[in-house]
Design an enzyme around this catalytic site. Structure first.
Site, PDB file in Angstrom:
ATOM      1  N   HIS A 280      41.829  -3.500   6.927  1.00 57.47           N
ATOM      2  CA  HIS A 280      40.919  -2.371   6.757  1.00 57.47           C
ATOM      3  C   HIS A 280      39.457  -2.835   6.880  1.00 57.47           C
ATOM      4  O   HIS A 280      38.688  -2.297   7.679  1.00 57.47           O
ATOM      5  CB  HIS A 280      41.163  -1.732   5.381  1.00 57.47           C
ATOM      6  CG  HIS A 280      40.261  -0.581   5.052  1.00 57.47           C
ATOM      7  ND1 HIS A 280      40.668   0.727   5.122  1.00 57.47           N
ATOM      8  CD2 HIS A 280      38.967  -0.535   4.658  1.00 57.47           C
ATOM      9  CE1 HIS A 280      39.674   1.522   4.785  1.00 57.47           C
ATOM     10  NE2 HIS A 280      38.618   0.777   4.492  1.00 57.47           N
ATOM     11  N   GLU A 281      39.095  -3.838   6.100  1.00 53.48           N
ATOM     12  CA  GLU A 281      37.707  -4.314   6.131  1.00 53.48           C
ATOM     13  C   GLU A 281      37.386  -4.941   7.487  1.00 53.48           C
ATOM     14  O   GLU A 281      36.266  -4.851   7.978  1.00 53.48           O
ATOM     15  CB  GLU A 281      37.442  -5.292   4.988  1.00 53.48           C
ATOM     16  CG  GLU A 281      37.668  -4.720   3.584  1.00 53.48           C
ATOM     17  CD  GLU A 281      36.950  -3.401   3.330  1.00 53.48           C
ATOM     18  OE1 GLU A 281      35.944  -3.115   4.016  1.00 53.48           O
ATOM     19  OE2 GLU A 281      37.413  -2.627   2.462  1.00 53.48           O
TER      20      GLU A 281
ATOM     21  N   HIS B 238      36.223  -2.207   9.698  1.00 57.77           N
ATOM     22  CA  HIS B 238      34.792  -1.918   9.519  1.00 57.77           C
ATOM     23  C   HIS B 238      33.970  -2.997  10.226  1.00 57.77           C
ATOM     24  O   HIS B 238      32.945  -2.715  10.850  1.00 57.77           O
ATOM     25  CB  HIS B 238      34.422  -1.929   8.036  1.00 57.77           C
ATOM     26  CG  HIS B 238      34.819  -0.697   7.283  1.00 57.77           C
ATOM     27  ND1 HIS B 238      34.433   0.566   7.666  1.00 57.77           N
ATOM     28  CD2 HIS B 238      35.547  -0.539   6.143  1.00 57.77           C
ATOM     29  CE1 HIS B 238      34.923   1.452   6.787  1.00 57.77           C
ATOM     30  NE2 HIS B 238      35.602   0.806   5.871  1.00 57.77           N
TER      31      HIS B 238
HETATM   32 ZN   LIG Z   1      36.656   1.524   4.237  1.00 60.77          ZN
END
Ligand SMILES: [Zn+2]
Length: 712
Positions: A496-497, A500
């Site tokens: 997830h990170e 980003h």
């Molecule tokens: Zn997030």
């Protein structure tokens, strides 16, 4: 939770970086007054001392004030270059100080940094007000905005004009003197009563205690929870008893495991009646006032309701679209939740009980249903998720999708010995950016996981300045002889990170004013990466037993899939009901006649909320929407909005192949490189070919059966 934290930090670090412009250094000892000659211009962390920050902040604020004053007083007629572009480029010195300071404040803090943070907050806020309320400055922005269609601007330049103009207008720049005065008064009152709302919730949460005196009342509870309750009793000078409270690590496992039905009822009723006791901590009048002031502010600024004001900046744009999405999800979610309720009622009956299912029974019995049907131990996955392998798995996915490569470098400055640094190169070998990982907890690091930056991407004098990106997490450390082994949730957090991070690494915008991404769009690049975690072709690359090298067995993965679909009716209903409540409060256009309780009851009755489930947050403790600032007001829906986008976007990969090059290229160009430079829905449709459909999410959440190919 990690998603929420990541959002906050994204907001914090959504600050521009710096240009290596020649500054006249008042002191050569302060690195912020010098150009950085480190590899890729990474901040010289070892040379930056706490004492350097405050002088650097002061200098930065002085310079930005001078720069913006100069623009406002420019004798030349306003143009895009001398007004908008100049304003966008102002504040570079301050940006460089801020981006390093706030990065360190989150990842490597101490009392001194926290003290500096409190000291500079009002200074920065005053600077912001001075710029926003500068009438001469606004007049120049407005003059360019009025001619924006005739200036031959690029799409991105036009968007910069529109966003900057909007910032001023939403800050009240177009109001007359009376309007401005009223707006300032509303803002001031809102900030104060918002804090009071949050304080009351905190007090009510912390004061309540469920004290258990008899050992038999602990039946069913896991020993770790009982131990924590005994410690809590000791701290409260109730030695020999057990104390449970309303904080998440106490109440939720209690409701899941406590056999004593009456005690489950007591603690849950205490939770849902917080700040609703008619005493000094009661929030009903406060939230009523907040809703009314917000409606007034929205109307003062030309919007019908507060939700219209907030959504104007989001992908959803108008309340009707949010309600439209909620309605599409609500009906199937409610149907599945009713089915879950029947299953639970059957378990109650099978156990020889005759009572009707109530909210304090739900978690307890659904835990029993889940265990009987899908029994498996999540801990069995951990040996297959060695941290370094998982990270390499994320790198592998990025390489397969976009052709980019990650090479570890040891010559780049780091702020801690546990930080690892990688140079990222594009498919053609050109430099894309620097990627840092900081994966383990430390006393100076706050909880959660986030993706930050030590330099944003931007253009200066035609040159593309590439970003410096960092992923900061709190993952399990190595224990004994074993390397760091992650839980499945940690693996998903890493991906997830990293998503980003890719969003930042691929950035290719010319102006910092268009780098902002709407709240209901920003989680698309991150959440979508979680979809590759359990794909068999990816698992076989990274999910290998740390001792034997054996690839994770597919039966184990199948079990995960099945267990995760159970309980989605309940989870969807309690979340969606809170989203409706948020929207109902913020689409008020005139004063209410009902009491806050009647209003809430009517809101729940309208959607036929089932009595066996409580809304996730009742109004009196709905901190996301009433506690301080604007937070998630008219925005609680954005979690599920992002999930819809993600499920729909990943469907494109599912249809054409999870590493399909054309799909990946389109995702990179449209979604990752310049998401803030155009309307979010426009770029989404360009990627997907149509507006997002809610179907893939319904299937993913188990709220609808997957269509069978070839069946009518
Ligand atoms: Zn997030």
């Amino acid at each position: 939770m990690r998603k929420w934290l990541a959002l906050v930090v994204l907001a914090l670090v959504a600050l521009p970086a710096f240009a290596q412009q020649a500054a006249v250094p008042p002191t050569t000892a302060n690195p912020f007054f010098e150009a950085w000659t480190t590899p890729f211009g990474v901040p010289p962390f070892a040379q930056i001392k706490e004492a350097h920050y405050l002088p650097a902040f002061n200098e930065g604020i002085t310079r930005e004030r001078k720069e913006t004053d100069a623009i406002a007083k420019d004798p030349q007629a306003p143009t895009f270059a001398n007004s908008l572009e100049a304003l966008d480029q102002a504040g570079e010195f301050l940006d460089r100080v801020e981006i390093v300071f706030y990065g360190q404040l989150s990842a490597e803090t101490n009392d001194a940094l926290q003290g500096i943070a409190k000291e500079v907050a009002p200074m920065l806020s005053a600077l912001n007000d001075d710029i926003n309320l500068n009438e001469a400055l606004f007049a120049r922005v407005k003059a360019v905005w009025e001619k924006r269609d005739t200036l031959g601007l690029t799409q991105e330049q036009k968007k910069l004009v529109e966003e900057t103009y909007k910032d001023f207008v939403r800050g009240g720049a177009n109001l007359d003197a009376n309007g401005k005065e009223r707006l300032r008064a509303i803002n001031k009152e809102l900030s104060l009563i918002g804090l009071k709302f949050g304080d009351n919730v905190l007090k009510e949460t912390n004061t309540y205690r469920l004290v258990i005196e008899k050992k038999e009342d602990l039946a069913g509870l896991p020993s770790g929870l009982v131990g924590a309750a005994a410690d809590a009793a000791k701290n409260a000078k109730l030695e020999g008893k057990w104390v449970f409270g309303l904080q998440a690590p106490s109440i939720w496992p209690f409701l899941q495991y406590a056999d004593n039905r009456e005690l489950r009822r007591q603690i849950l009723m205490a939770y849902v009646s917080r700040a609703d006791h008619g005493d000094a901590n009661d929030n009903k009048a406060i939230l009523s006032k907040i809703a009314a002031l917000r409606a007034e502010k929205a109307q003062l600024l030309g919007y019908k309701t507060w939700a219209d004001f907030i959504l104007d900046r989001n992908m959803a744009k108008v309340p009707a679209r949010v309600y439209g999405l909620l309605d599409q999800l609500w009906t199937p979610a409610l149907a599945v939740a009713h089915k879950e309720a029947e299953d639970i009622q059957a378990v109650i009956r099978a156990g020889g009980q005759k009572f009707k299912l109530e909210p304090w029974d739900w978690r307890y019995y659904s835990e029993k249903v889940k265990k009987a049907r899908y029994d498996f131990d999540e801990e069995a996955l951990r040996p297959y998720f060695k941290l370094d392998n998982v990270r390499d798995g994320a790198f592998y996915v990025a390489n397969k999708l976009y052709g980019i490569t990650f090479t570890e470098r040891t010559d780049i400055p780091r702020y801690h010995t546990e930080v690892r640094t990688f140079e990222v190169k594009d498919a053609d070998g050109s430099h894309l950016g620097v990627f840092m990982t900081d994966y383990h907890p430390r006393p100076g690091k706050r909880g959660g996981a986030w993706s930050g930056r030590y330099r944003n991407q931007y253009f200066r004098d035609g040159k593309d300045i590439r970003p410096i990106v960092v992923n900061v997490c709190n993952f399990s450390r190595p224990t004994g002889d074993a390397p760091a082994l992650l839980s499945l949730e940690e693996v998903e957090t890493l991906f997830h990170e990293f998503g980003h991070g890719l969003n930042s690494l691929f950035s290719r915008v010319h102006y910092k004013g268009v780098a902002r991404v709407p709240r209901d769009f920003v989680e698309l690049p991150s959440q979508i990466m979680e979809n590759w975690v359990l794909e068999p072709d990816v698992l076989k690359v990274y999910a290998r037993h740390w001792k034997t090298g054996e690839v994770i067995p597919s039966e184990l993965i199948a079990k995960v899939d099945r267990a995760r679909k159970y309980g989605q009716g309940f989870a969807s209903v309690e979340y969606l009901a809170a989203s409706y409540l948020d929207m109902d409060w913020h689409t008020l256009s005139q004063p209410r006649e009902e009491s806050t309780t009647e209003f809430e009851n009517a809101s729940m009755a309208k959607i036929h909320m089932m009595p066996e489930i409580f809304v996730r947050y009742r109004s009196t403790y709905f901190n996301h929407i009433f506690g301080g600032g604007t937070g998630y007001s008219a925005g609680y829906y954005s979690y599920i909005w992002a999930e819809v986008l993600v499920a729909d976007a990943f469907q494109a990969f599912k249809e054409r192949g999870i590493f399909d090059q054309a799909t990946a290229k389109s995702f990179r160009t449209n979604i990752l490189e310049r998401p803030g430079t155009e309307d979010a829905m426009t770029v989404y449709v360009r990627f997907r070919g149509h507006e997002p459909s809610v179907e893939p999410l319904l299937v993913k959440r188990g709220l609808k059966e997957a269509p069978i190919p070839g069946m009518p």
